[in-house]
Design an enzyme around this catalytic site. Structure first.
Site, PDB file in Angstrom:
ATOM      1  N   GLU A 249     -29.464 -59.186 -21.410  1.00 22.04           N
ATOM      2  CA  GLU A 249     -30.783 -58.878 -20.839  1.00 22.04           C
ATOM      3  C   GLU A 249     -31.160 -57.447 -21.180  1.00 22.04           C
ATOM      4  OE1 GLU A 249     -30.702 -59.587 -16.638  1.00 22.04           O
ATOM      5  OE2 GLU A 249     -30.578 -61.753 -16.883  1.00 22.04           O
ATOM      6  N   LYS A 251     -31.909 -53.755 -20.628  1.00 26.85           N
ATOM      7  CA  LYS A 251     -31.575 -52.807 -19.573  1.00 26.85           C
ATOM      8  C   LYS A 251     -32.801 -51.915 -19.400  1.00 26.85           C
ATOM      9  CE  LYS A 251     -28.169 -49.405 -18.075  1.00 26.85           C
ATOM     10  NZ  LYS A 251     -29.071 -48.543 -17.351  1.00 26.85           N
ATOM     11  N   ARG A 256     -33.374 -49.478  -9.304  1.00 23.87           N
ATOM     12  CA  ARG A 256     -32.945 -50.744  -8.722  1.00 23.87           C
ATOM     13  C   ARG A 256     -33.685 -51.012  -7.428  1.00 23.87           C
ATOM     14  NH1 ARG A 256     -27.527 -52.795  -9.813  1.00 23.87           N
ATOM     15  NH2 ARG A 256     -27.529 -54.962  -9.122  1.00 23.87           N
ATOM     16  N   ARG A 271     -30.951 -48.920  -4.092  1.00 24.50           N
ATOM     17  CA  ARG A 271     -29.499 -49.136  -4.170  1.00 24.50           C
ATOM     18  C   ARG A 271     -28.766 -48.305  -3.132  1.00 24.50           C
ATOM     19  NH1 ARG A 271     -28.515 -47.596 -10.091  1.00 24.50           N
ATOM     20  NH2 ARG A 271     -26.298 -47.627  -9.695  1.00 24.50           N
ATOM     21  N   GLU A 301     -35.085 -54.600 -11.184  1.00 26.93           N
ATOM     22  CA  GLU A 301     -35.306 -53.226 -11.646  1.00 26.93           C
ATOM     23  C   GLU A 301     -36.825 -53.008 -11.653  1.00 26.93           C
ATOM     24  OE1 GLU A 301     -32.757 -51.207 -12.283  1.00 26.93           O
ATOM     25  OE2 GLU A 301     -33.484 -49.634 -13.605  1.00 26.93           O
ATOM     26  N   PHE A 342     -33.915 -59.862 -11.871  1.00 28.22           N
ATOM     27  CA  PHE A 342     -32.811 -60.341 -12.702  1.00 28.22           C
ATOM     28  C   PHE A 342     -31.714 -61.099 -11.961  1.00 28.22           C
ATOM     29  CE2 PHE A 342     -31.914 -55.741 -12.122  1.00 28.22           C
ATOM     30  CZ  PHE A 342     -30.723 -55.842 -11.413  1.00 28.22           C
ATOM     31  N   ARG A 418     -18.133 -52.443  -8.994  1.00 27.01           N
ATOM     32  CA  ARG A 418     -18.339 -52.166 -10.407  1.00 27.01           C
ATOM     33  C   ARG A 418     -17.405 -53.097 -11.163  1.00 27.01           C
ATOM     34  NH1 ARG A 418     -21.130 -48.211 -12.542  1.00 27.01           N
ATOM     35  NH2 ARG A 418     -21.283 -46.945 -10.678  1.00 27.01           N
ATOM     36  N   LYS A 424     -22.856 -52.715 -19.352  1.00 26.39           N
ATOM     37  CA  LYS A 424     -24.026 -52.044 -19.948  1.00 26.39           C
ATOM     38  C   LYS A 424     -23.708 -51.556 -21.349  1.00 26.39           C
ATOM     39  CE  LYS A 424     -22.873 -48.045 -17.241  1.00 26.39           C
ATOM     40  NZ  LYS A 424     -23.207 -47.148 -16.189  1.00 26.39           N
TER      41      LYS A 424
HETATM   42  P1  AMP Z   1     -26.192 -47.524 -14.837  1.00 23.45           P
HETATM   43  O1  AMP Z   1     -27.129 -47.033 -13.763  1.00 23.45           O
HETATM   44  O2  AMP Z   1     -26.272 -46.743 -16.112  1.00 23.45           O
HETATM   45  O3  AMP Z   1     -24.798 -47.757 -14.328  1.00 23.45           O
HETATM   46  O4  AMP Z   1     -26.714 -48.982 -15.294  1.00 23.45           O
HETATM   47  C1  AMP Z   1     -26.776 -50.060 -14.414  1.00 23.45           C
HETATM   48  C2  AMP Z   1     -28.175 -50.181 -13.861  1.00 23.45           C
HETATM   49  O5  AMP Z   1     -29.085 -50.709 -14.814  1.00 23.45           O
HETATM   50  C3  AMP Z   1     -28.308 -51.164 -12.716  1.00 23.45           C
HETATM   51  O6  AMP Z   1     -27.864 -50.612 -11.512  1.00 23.45           O
HETATM   52  C4  AMP Z   1     -29.793 -51.454 -12.706  1.00 23.45           C
HETATM   53  O7  AMP Z   1     -30.452 -50.494 -11.898  1.00 23.45           O
HETATM   54  C5  AMP Z   1     -30.221 -51.225 -14.149  1.00 23.45           C
HETATM   55  N1  AMP Z   1     -30.696 -52.433 -14.852  1.00 23.45           N
HETATM   56  C6  AMP Z   1     -31.729 -52.440 -15.708  1.00 23.45           C
HETATM   57  N2  AMP Z   1     -31.940 -53.661 -16.204  1.00 23.45           N
HETATM   58  C7  AMP Z   1     -31.038 -54.493 -15.660  1.00 23.45           C
HETATM   59  C8  AMP Z   1     -30.748 -55.883 -15.794  1.00 23.45           C
HETATM   60  N3  AMP Z   1     -31.436 -56.672 -16.620  1.00 23.45           N
HETATM   61  N4  AMP Z   1     -29.709 -56.384 -15.079  1.00 23.45           N
HETATM   62  C9  AMP Z   1     -28.986 -55.591 -14.259  1.00 23.45           C
HETATM   63  N5  AMP Z   1     -29.211 -54.262 -14.090  1.00 23.45           N
HETATM   64  C10 AMP Z   1     -30.228 -53.702 -14.778  1.00 23.45           C
END
Ligand code: AMP
Length: 573
Positions: A249, A251, A256, A271, A301, A342, A418, A424
């Site tokens: 998907e 990102k 969030r 979050r 998101e 999502f 986590r 990611k």
């Molecule tokens: P990070 O904040 O770098 O750890 O990346 C994870 C975050 O990406 C999640 O907590 C979401 O806020 C965001 N995110 C964006 N698009 C998506 C998606 N399609 N599925 C899940 N999380 C997503």
């Protein structure tokens, strides 16, 4: 319960930095207290309600100074002078109480119930005469407190308990107190699961005390912790972890949001489990019209777009929408957002958290009516081909998004964890989320404002923050009245940090770790100048991350790994 007992426990807890010792002290204490003392669990973390509750004590140092002065019979400026030399308002209250005590020697019979009852009145107050009423509620407590009790009372009131206790330590102590040694490992996991589903430590304590298993049910209307993503090093690595095929998907570069609907009522949480419903009337409207169902919990998101060009904009352009409670209507127009749904964990009375992702995503697609610039389900591709993932990744980048999230189709939703169910994949953007722990006042046109900010990452010990650099670039000068307010100014940051000051030496101040910021940098270097052992080269402020809890900021471990990986200079495409 006597508040004296709790003050002694705070003292014992702060006398050690070792997590195991803290757990030992706490578990003994938890066995002694009764079910009716459940609210003490909030006080242990310096709070009066569960962490996600918006009702916070919210007392500034200035107000606390007045209450200390009033209850100890000295002037405000005497309190301030003591503060300058001791650097801790709690210690000031303790010292002044000791001095006063010599003349009045009275027995304290303050109870935790009284403390909670007075403190809970504070956030409820509004309107005329509020300040005076707040001061007298605190003064009332301080007047009957012993010096030690006053020390911790003031620290709670100003939101800086400083006993180095995290909710995870309390959870472990609950497991130790109420489960046999051989059950402990499972119990910790069960407690963790229960807590993530319903983040309320007092409730978890109550159930453990009653000897009940943790059958806390998922309910709409209450926030749950969001599932977190792990990093994938390569596409191949992602397939190994998430299985074949997987769901790729986009990102999205936004923030969030947990969208909650219960019997027709919509509540929106970040979050950090903060209720932001009032800041997003546009989203409430969209959800009403575009998601079918009477009750649900949908994970999403939220991303911003430019209202004129309709191009998506980075997170920092819309970050202010999370906190701004005034001019909401104007912000809705100037900084419009789109919801990218999502995941879904609950629908119309049914808990679907354990269903595999492929089923949840199918359910979600059925109930969401897609409309661009309002709400759509996440762009998704189910694939077992590395090439397809790479192409999809490039498409996401072209669309101004951060990369991809790769998901295990068979996995359940794990709140608060986590886990490798979500991976990611993003360009090595070199950005960190760090917390401001100090600042320096500027000179010249910036005099009167803080202009350089000390950044810290999360250390390895409980509640430990380690410095890693200073940032001053990327922050705006003061906004003029009519100017488009994109970004954050020195003035705004200064106003946010002032109430958090704990120590001042000349132009520099130390502040409570509260304000989380996103920072980009060019390189991590080893450095003896900061106690993390590292420094950032060319750090640049990009946005306030008011939606991120302290527990989710960048850790020293991640920085160490990045330092090692830097040499490899890895790219996905
Ligand atoms: P990070 O904040 O770098 O750890 O990346 C994870 C975050 O990406 C999640 O907590 C979401 O806020 C965001 N995110 C964006 N698009 C998506 C998606 N399609 N599925 C899940 N999380 C997503």
């Amino acid at each position: 319960m006597k508040y004296k007992k709790l003050a002694e426990i705070y003292d014992e807890l702060s006398s050690t930095t070792k997590r195991l010792e803290k757990i030992e002290i706490l578990s003994k204490f938890l066995k002694e207290i009764g079910e009716s003392d459940r609210d003490i669990l909030y006080l242990l973390l310096g709070d009066i309600y569960p962490e996600h509750d918006e009702k916070k004590i919210g007392i500034s140092s200035q107000l606390a100074i007045k209450a200390i002065a009033k209850s100890t019979g000295v002037t405000n400026s005497e309190v301030v002078n003591e503060w300058k030399s001791l650097g801790d308002l709690g210690k000031v209250a303790e010292k002044l109480k000791k001095q006063k005590r010599q003349s009045t020697l009275s027995q304290s019979n303050l109870t935790t119930e009284k403390v909670i009852s007075n403190l809970r009145k504070l956030p409820e107050m509004e309107g005329k005469g509020t300040v005076e009423k707040k001061i007298s509620l605190i003064t009332e407590l301080l007047t009957s407190a012993s010096p030690l009790e006053a020390l911790y009372l003031i620290r709670i009131v100003i939101g800086d308990l400083r006993i180095g206790l995290k909710s995870s330590t309390v959870r472990n102590a609950i497991a130790k107190a109420f489960f046999k040694e051989e059950e402990k490992k499972n119990a910790i996991e069960e407690i963790q699961n229960a807590y993530d589903m319903n983040p309320d430590l007092a409730l978890v304590f109550e159930l453990a005390k009653k000897g009940k298993r943790f059958s806390i049910e998922l309910k709409a209307g209450k926030p749950i912790k969001v599932m977190l993503a792990q990093k994938a090093n390569t596409i191949k690595d992602a397939f190994e972890k998430a299985g074949k095929p997987l769901a790729a998907e986009f990102k999205y570069d936004g923030f969030r949001m947990m969208i909650n609907k219960k019997d027709g009522n919509i509540t929106l949480y970040t979050r950090r489990l903060e209720n932001v419903t009032n800041q997003f009337p546009d989203i409430v409207d969209v959800i009403k019209k575009h998601i079918n169902g009477n009750s649900f919990i949908v994970d999403a998101e939220v991303i911003g777009y430019n209202p004129k060009t309709k191009k998506y904009v980075p997170f920092q352009a819309i970050s202010q929408r999370i906190k701004r409670k005034y001019h909401v209507e104007r912000l809705v127009k100037e900084l419009p957002v789109e919801v990218k749904a999502f995941d879904i964990v609950y629908l119309n009375g049914k808990n679907i958290i354990k269903e595999p992702f492929e089923k949840r995503t199918e359910i979600l697609k059925k109930i969401v009516k897609n409309e661009r610039y309002k709400i759509t389900t996440a762009d998704q591709k189910i694939t077992d081909s590395e090439k397809e993932v790479r192409d999809f990744y490039n498409k996401a980048i072209k669309d101004n998004q951060e990369g991809l999230i790769l998901k295990n189709l068979k996995a359940p939703y794990k709140p608060g964890s986590r886990v490798g169910f979500m991976l990611k994949l993003k360009e090595e953007l070199r950005d960190y989320d760090l917390v401001i722990t100090g600042a320096e006042y500027g000179t010249g046109k910036r005099s009167g404002w803080m202009s350089s900010f000390i950044l810290s990452c999360l250390g390895e010990k409980d509640g430990e923050f380690l410095e890693i650099g200073k940032v001053g670039t990327g922050i705006k000068e003061k906004f003029e009245e009519q100017e488009e307010k994109i970004g954050t100014s020195f003035h705004e940051l200064t106003e946010m940090l002032k109430p958090l000051i704990t120590k001042e030496h000349g132009k520099t101040v130390e502040v409570k770790p509260k304000v989380v910021v996103a920072v980009t940098y060019q390189e991590v270097q080893k450095s003896p100048n900061y106690n993390s052992g590292f420094a950032l080269r060319f750090p640049r402020f990009t946005a306030l991350r008011e939606d991120k809890p302290l527990s989710e900021i960048t850790t020293l471990n991640e920085i160490k790994k990045d330092y090692e990986n830097q040499k490899k200079d890895f790219k996905y495409s």
